[in-house]
Scaffold this active site. Structure first.
Site, PDB file in Angstrom:
ATOM      1  N   GLY A  12      93.586  15.927  12.948  1.00 18.83           N
ATOM      2  CA  GLY A  12      92.911  15.996  14.393  1.00 18.83           C
ATOM      3  C   GLY A  12      92.668  17.215  15.061  1.00 18.83           C
ATOM      4  N   PHE A  13      92.866  17.256  16.054  1.00 18.04           N
ATOM      5  CA  PHE A  13      92.337  18.587  17.229  1.00 18.04           C
ATOM      6  C   PHE A  13      93.523  19.977  16.831  1.00 18.04           C
ATOM      7  CE2 PHE A  13      93.222  21.015  21.957  1.00 18.04           C
ATOM      8  CZ  PHE A  13      92.287  21.966  20.789  1.00 18.04           C
ATOM      9  N   THR A  37      91.068   8.921  14.707  1.00 17.51           N
ATOM     10  CA  THR A  37      90.354   9.401  15.783  1.00 17.51           C
ATOM     11  C   THR A  37      90.634  10.990  14.983  1.00 17.51           C
ATOM     12  OG1 THR A  37      92.961  10.218  16.704  1.00 17.51           O
ATOM     13  CG2 THR A  37      91.628   8.550  18.166  1.00 17.51           C
ATOM     14  N   ASP A  58      98.296   5.506   7.296  1.00 18.24           N
ATOM     15  CA  ASP A  58      98.910   4.241   8.588  1.00 18.24           C
ATOM     16  C   ASP A  58     100.362   5.304   8.764  1.00 18.24           C
ATOM     17  OD1 ASP A  58      99.785   3.462  10.935  1.00 18.24           O
ATOM     18  OD2 ASP A  58      98.362   2.062  10.173  1.00 18.24           O
ATOM     19  N   SER A  77      98.428  10.596  17.554  1.00 18.14           N
ATOM     20  CA  SER A  77      98.431   9.839  18.106  1.00 18.14           C
ATOM     21  C   SER A  77      97.228   9.767  18.984  1.00 18.14           C
ATOM     22  CB  SER A  77      99.369  10.565  19.847  1.00 18.14           C
ATOM     23  OG  SER A  77      99.424   8.987  20.309  1.00 18.14           O
ATOM     24  N   GLY A 104     113.370   8.340   9.973  1.00 22.50           N
ATOM     25  CA  GLY A 104     114.131   7.949   8.557  1.00 22.50           C
ATOM     26  C   GLY A 104     113.153   8.659   7.387  1.00 22.50           C
ATOM     27  N   ALA A 116     105.274  16.367  18.466  1.00 20.39           N
ATOM     28  CA  ALA A 116     104.646  16.261  20.242  1.00 20.39           C
ATOM     29  C   ALA A 116     104.809  15.446  21.000  1.00 20.39           C
ATOM     30  CB  ALA A 116     103.165  16.304  19.566  1.00 20.39           C
ATOM     31  N   TYR A 147     100.062   5.051  26.373  1.00 22.86           N
ATOM     32  CA  TYR A 147     100.416   6.307  26.201  1.00 22.86           C
ATOM     33  C   TYR A 147     101.309   7.125  26.310  1.00 22.86           C
ATOM     34  CZ  TYR A 147      99.163  11.479  25.072  1.00 22.86           C
ATOM     35  OH  TYR A 147      99.242  12.463  24.016  1.00 22.86           O
ATOM     36  N   LYS A 151     105.026   7.941  24.301  1.00 24.75           N
ATOM     37  CA  LYS A 151     105.700   9.592  24.408  1.00 24.75           C
ATOM     38  C   LYS A 151     107.262   9.568  24.703  1.00 24.75           C
ATOM     39  CE  LYS A 151     102.547  11.450  21.694  1.00 24.75           C
ATOM     40  NZ  LYS A 151     102.547  11.860  20.348  1.00 24.75           N
TER      41      LYS A 151
END
Ligand code: UDP
Length: 329
Positions: A12-13, A37, A58, A77, A104, A116, A147, A151
């Site tokens: 991701g970004f 994503t 995943d 995420s 874990g 994050a 979301y 979080k």
């Protein structure tokens, strides 16, 4: 001995920029992503390196990583409002089940874990600017709830592992961050406006444009995260750029920057879209000696050049990423 770090959401970004940074610092990087994503394009330049490996996994399923692990960075995420509207259940699962699996793993490996978190945990904030001791104003059942609550749960379970198991944990609350490798069609305001400007379309401002955001350039964000990981501070820390702007003014700024002749058009404000957002970064300054260095003019220039360098078909591929089989009806 060489330190080994697992980075989730690595394609991701932010995850991909973190891979770059930790490779540069001499770490062995295990990059994990399920590519819902994320995009391998963001990390393909690292594949040839000996100190880098990619694991297509995943994290809501059991995670097995052979060998020693010193650090874990949890950046997996969906992170744009459109993404988590399209894949709400995966968004909840990665923040809850995924975080549980990683905690874990961290316990098993005796690794330090940084997760994050986000300014979204403050919801539509009633305290401005947002300090870490503000509890937030979140609608649990609104479209952003999947979301925001994932979080918030992530922070809670991370703190529980810290207090109950003595795990070394770090929590970064990330405010709006931008730069190269953002997905052009993820719906977030910076790629949305830049894409529209480059295609010669009108810029879509949601609501009356008086809502505010404060945009942090990616290299500043990565530096803050890096410092927090290596610090001895286990409570949440805001990392973002406090320079606040209204979305209406920001649209004008992008039009000037791109010499756009089109106009702004107004659309409905999405439900529970926070009306104001600005990080209070007093804590980060104090404990990390960190503050942003790149102002918006400089950061936007680099970002704009990045989007201009993309192949034309990318720019005109307007459909949102197809999540295909990942969408649970
Ligand atoms: N926004 C907008 N036009 C767009 C996309 C977003 O006016 O085409 C607004 C959005 O309503 C929000 C702000 O820009 O107020 C930032 O949106 P973004 O999706 O980037 O992130 P958020 O901070 O809301 O999570």
């Amino acid at each position: 001995m060489q330190k080994r770090i697992l980075i989730t959401g690595a394609a991701g970004f932010l995850g991909s920029h973190l891979c770059d940074r930790f490779i540069k610092e001499g770490y062995y990087v295990i990059a994990m992503d399920n590519l819902i994503t994320g995009d391998l394009k963001n990390i393909e330049h690292l594949f040839k390196l000996e100190d880098f490996e990619f694991c297509h996994h995943d994290i809501t399923k059991f995670i097995h990583v052979p060998g020693q692990l010193d650090y874990i960075l949890h950046f997996a995420s969906p992170a744009s409002p459109i993404d988590y509207l399209k894949i709400p259940i995966q968004t909840l699962k990665v923040g809850s089940l995924g975080t549980h699996n990683l905690l874990g793993l961290a316990k098993e490996k005796n690794a330090r874990i940084l997760i994050a978190s986000t300014s979204e945990i403050y919801g539509d904030p009633l305290v401005h600017p947002q300090t870490e001791d503000y509890f937030g104003n979140v609608n649990t059942i609104g479209p952003r709830g999947v979301y925001d609550e994932a979080k918030r749960f992530q922070e809670s379970i991370t703190m529980a592992y810290h207090t109950f198991h003595g795990l070394e944990t770090r929590i970064v609350r990330i405010f709006n961050t931008y730069g190269p490798r953002m997905r052009l069609n993820d719906g977030r305001v910076i790629p949305a406006f830049i894409g529209q400007a480059l295609r010669g379309e009108d810029l879509t401002v949601f609501g009356d444009g008086t809502q505010t955001r404060s945009f942090c350039y990616v290299s500043d964000q990565i530096e803050g995260i890096y410092r927090l990981l290596l610090s001895d501070y286990h409570l949440p820390v805001n990392i973002g750029n406090p320079h606040e702007i209204t979305i209406g003014d920001f649209a004008e700024e992008i039009m000037r920057l791109t010499n756009t002749k089109q106009k702004v058009i107004y659309k409905d404000l999405p439900q529970n879209d926070p009306l104001q957002r600005q990080p209070d970064i007093t804590l980060a300054k104090k404990i990390l000696g960190w503050e942003p260095k790149i102002d918006r003019a400089e950061g936007m220039k680099i970002t704009l050049d990045y989007f201009k360098s993309l192949p034309e078909e990318e720019l005109f591929k307007k459909e949102h990423k197809d999540f295909g089989k990942h969408i649970i009806k």
